[in-house]
Design a protein around this motif. Structure first.
Motif, mmCIF file in Angstrom:
data_model
loop_
_atom_site.group_PDB
_atom_site.id
_atom_site.type_symbol
_atom_site.label_atom_id
_atom_site.label_comp_id
_atom_site.label_asym_id
_atom_site.label_seq_id
_atom_site.Cartn_x
_atom_site.Cartn_y
_atom_site.Cartn_z
ATOM 1 N N ILE A 58 0.801 -1.194 0.075
ATOM 2 C CA ILE A 58 0.189 0.080 -0.022
ATOM 3 C C ILE A 58 0.938 1.226 0.179
ATOM 4 O O ILE A 58 1.946 1.130 0.979
ATOM 5 C CB ILE A 58 -0.905 -0.059 1.193
ATOM 6 C CG1 ILE A 58 -1.956 -1.170 1.195
ATOM 7 C CG2 ILE A 58 -1.835 1.433 1.087
ATOM 8 C CD1 ILE A 58 -2.719 -1.465 2.581
ATOM 9 N N GLU B 156 -4.072 0.395 7.946
ATOM 10 C CA GLU B 156 -3.762 -0.787 6.920
ATOM 11 C C GLU B 156 -2.400 -1.291 7.858
ATOM 12 O O GLU B 156 -1.799 -2.383 7.316
ATOM 13 C CB GLU B 156 -3.106 0.107 5.549
ATOM 14 C CG GLU B 156 -4.282 0.648 4.968
ATOM 15 C CD GLU B 156 -4.585 2.126 5.608
ATOM 16 O OE1 GLU B 156 -5.195 2.720 4.753
ATOM 17 O OE2 GLU B 156 -3.923 2.764 6.373
ATOM 18 N N SER C 299 3.012 -6.119 9.282
ATOM 19 C CA SER C 299 3.747 -5.067 8.209
ATOM 20 C C SER C 299 5.009 -4.741 8.589
ATOM 21 O O SER C 299 5.573 -4.704 9.384
ATOM 22 C CB SER C 299 2.674 -3.722 8.522
ATOM 23 O OG SER C 299 1.436 -4.132 8.258
ATOM 24 N N THR D 240 2.752 -5.753 3.686
ATOM 25 C CA THR D 240 2.217 -6.817 4.607
ATOM 26 C C THR D 240 2.604 -8.089 4.142
ATOM 27 O O THR D 240 2.256 -8.342 2.928
ATOM 28 C CB THR D 240 0.742 -6.676 4.831
ATOM 29 O OG1 THR D 240 0.297 -5.235 5.065
ATOM 30 C CG2 THR D 240 -0.013 -7.578 5.557
#
Length: 98
Positions: A28, A49, A54, A96
């Motif tokens: 992202i 997010e 992550s 991620t």
């Protein structure tokens, strides 16, 4: 879709993320403006997010500007903390993995 081959190193040359041995589930990219500081010279940005799986990388939008300085940035699940960076525009990359 799985992504392979992402690798990051720190200033000493030590690999900090090696995705050829793990599958990256998503990447992202967001551009954010750091909000005004709160107490202790820190700004907080809600970023749902960012999960426990992550890896976050933050850069300046114009890497050719020699006068721009990247502030200290820390992340935890669901948020990004920026020290002394109010008003700056930052590129945030959230990888991620599984």
């Amino acid at each position: 879709m799985d992504y392979y081959g992402a690798r990051t190193k720190n200033a000493s040359g030590v690999v900090t993320l090696e995705s050829s041995i793990m599958t990256v589930r998503s990447i992202i990219t967001r551009q954010v403006t750091v909000p005004p500081i709160t107490s202790d010279f820190t700004s907080y940005l809600a970023m749902p997010e960012i999960t426990a799986q992550s890896f976050v990388c933050v850069t300046l939008p114009d890497p050719t500007n020699e006068n721009a300085v990247l502030p200290s940035v820390f992340w935890s699940t669901g948020q990004l903390r920026v020290r002394r960076g109010a008003g700056l525009v930052l590129n945030v990359f959230i990888l991620t993995y599984q």
